[in-house]
Motif scaffolding. Structure first.
Motif, mmCIF file in Angstrom:
data_model
loop_
_atom_site.group_PDB
_atom_site.id
_atom_site.type_symbol
_atom_site.label_atom_id
_atom_site.label_comp_id
_atom_site.label_asym_id
_atom_site.label_seq_id
_atom_site.Cartn_x
_atom_site.Cartn_y
_atom_site.Cartn_z
ATOM 1 N N GLY A 128 79.250 14.151 35.235
ATOM 2 C CA GLY A 128 78.027 13.784 34.537
ATOM 3 C C GLY A 128 76.814 13.722 35.434
ATOM 4 O O GLY A 128 75.719 13.386 34.970
ATOM 5 N N GLY A 129 76.982 14.055 36.701
ATOM 6 C CA GLY A 129 75.870 14.007 37.648
ATOM 7 C C GLY A 129 74.909 15.175 37.488
ATOM 8 O O GLY A 129 75.119 16.080 36.669
ATOM 9 N N THR A 130 73.851 15.150 38.299
ATOM 10 C CA THR A 130 72.794 16.151 38.202
ATOM 11 C C THR A 130 72.482 16.724 39.578
ATOM 12 O O THR A 130 72.282 15.975 40.534
ATOM 13 N N LEU A 131 72.454 18.044 39.659
ATOM 14 C CA LEU A 131 71.980 18.750 40.846
ATOM 15 C C LEU A 131 70.650 19.398 40.519
ATOM 16 O O LEU A 131 70.541 20.151 39.545
ATOM 17 N N VAL A 132 69.628 19.098 41.327
ATOM 18 C CA VAL A 132 68.357 19.805 41.250
ATOM 19 C C VAL A 132 68.134 20.460 42.614
ATOM 20 O O VAL A 132 67.968 19.766 43.617
ATOM 21 N N ALA A 133 68.159 21.780 42.643
ATOM 22 C CA ALA A 133 67.906 22.537 43.879
ATOM 23 C C ALA A 133 66.503 23.109 43.802
ATOM 24 O O ALA A 133 66.067 23.587 42.754
ATOM 25 N N TYR A 153 67.617 24.722 38.866
ATOM 26 C CA TYR A 153 66.871 25.236 40.011
ATOM 27 C C TYR A 153 65.389 25.149 39.675
ATOM 28 O O TYR A 153 64.947 25.622 38.616
ATOM 29 N N LEU A 154 64.607 24.584 40.585
ATOM 30 C CA LEU A 154 63.176 24.372 40.372
ATOM 31 C C LEU A 154 62.381 25.288 41.285
ATOM 32 O O LEU A 154 62.560 25.270 42.503
ATOM 33 N N HIS A 155 61.502 26.080 40.690
ATOM 34 C CA HIS A 155 60.558 26.914 41.450
ATOM 35 C C HIS A 155 59.160 26.451 41.040
ATOM 36 O O HIS A 155 58.741 26.622 39.886
#
Length: 312
Positions: A220-225, A251-253
């Motif tokens: 249930g966790g979150t990865l933001v790269a 993924y954040l650009h």
């Protein structure tokens, strides 16, 4: 006017045409700019004579003719259209925000790219109160913004850095613990120093660091790269999703994000936090744009714990 343009092994000051604002643009006299690793990468691939620069602080010398934006004389922070390393720029009021009293040029110039990236990454992370957040690359400009903003939002912040020198000041910014990648259980970012599971992973490093830190994510966790400074391929464990049901990956650009965001509103929010001393842009050094080499070298060598700023 003068501008820093690509050429040779880096950039050089050259004469370029004055900007000609259209009715929906203000003319800004530039006082200070900041340097990002992305600009260093572009220096190596853009043709000679290309313009650079996203982070700008300066003064509106001619308001937008259509009446939008602040009047002449307003001090502003700007997310420029990659042309900010110049004496003057034309910019839409949608990409600038007035500076509150007390916010100096270097702090304002350091804020747009790093601050907006951190803000949007944390929005994707969701509510943070009481959650454990692991931030890789925490010693850089974005990382130091993330540590502060996550702490302000009520998170338990774990910071990871590449070397002990990069850890300087992170506990004072709100990190509960700080480790190097080598100190993690797997030796290259395998979760964090004590093996504690985390709810959110915010990563700029990519490669082995991200792969190792990923193992610490809870179901249930979150990865933001938002980067890949290691310039490595990513290999995740074979059970990367099955072992973490409910996992969120984003993924954040930044320059994609700003096409859907109110940059002016979000910059203004970050500036209010800065003016109230709840957020510090973490300016590592201030130099002159007539001699930008030391700033570039500090970024390339990962010796800048925060942002490097050039004044005009």
């Amino acid at each position: 006017m003068k501008a820093l343009v690509t050429g040779g092994a880096g950039v050089r000051l050259e004469s370029v045409p004055e900007p000609e604002p259209h009715p929906g643009q203000a003319l800004v006299e530039v006082a200070a700019v900041a340097v990002n690793r992305g600009e260093l990468a572009l220096m190596d691939v853009l043709p000679a004579g290309s313009r650079l620069g996203w982070d700008v602080a300066g003064t509106v010398v001619r308001a937008a003719a259509d009446g939008s934006g602040p009047p002449a004389g307003t001090r502003v922070a700007v997310l420029a259209e990659r042309d900010g390393w110049a004496e003057r720029i034309a910019v839409s009021p949608s990409r600038l925000a007035p500076l509150p009293d007390g916010v100096e040029w270097p702090a304002a110039a350091a804020l747009p790219v790093a601050g907006l990236t951190a803000l949007y990454a944390l929005e994707y992370a969701g509510p943070l109160l009481g959650r454990t957040v692991l931030i890789t690359g925490a010693g850089g400009g974005v990382g130091r913004m993330l540590v502060q903003l996550a702490h302000l939002a009520g998170a338990e912040v774990i910071a990871q850095v590449g070397s002990p020198d990069r850890a300087e000041g992170l506990r004072g910014l709100g990190a509960r613990s700080v480790t190097t990648y080598a100190e993690s259980p797997g030796g290259q970012g395998d979760a964090q120093g004590d093996g504690e599971p985390v709810d959110v992973l915010l990563d700029s490093s990519g490669g082995q660091v991200l792969a190792g830190a990923f193992r610490g994510l809870r179901p249930g966790g979150t990865l933001v790269a938002y980067g890949n400074t290691a310039r490595q391929e990513l290999r995740l464990p074979v059970d990367w999703g099955h072992a973490r049901p409910g996992l969120h990956v984003r993924y954040l650009h930044l320059f994609d994000e700003v096409t859907r965001r109110s940059v002016a509103r979000d910059l203004a929010a970050l500036l209010r936090l800065t003016a109230s001393e709840r957020l510090t842009p973490q300016v590592a050094s201030v130099g002159s744009w007539s001699d930008p080499g030391p700033a570039f070298d500090a970024l390339r060598g990962r010796r800048a714990n925060g942002k490097v700023v050039l004044t005009l």
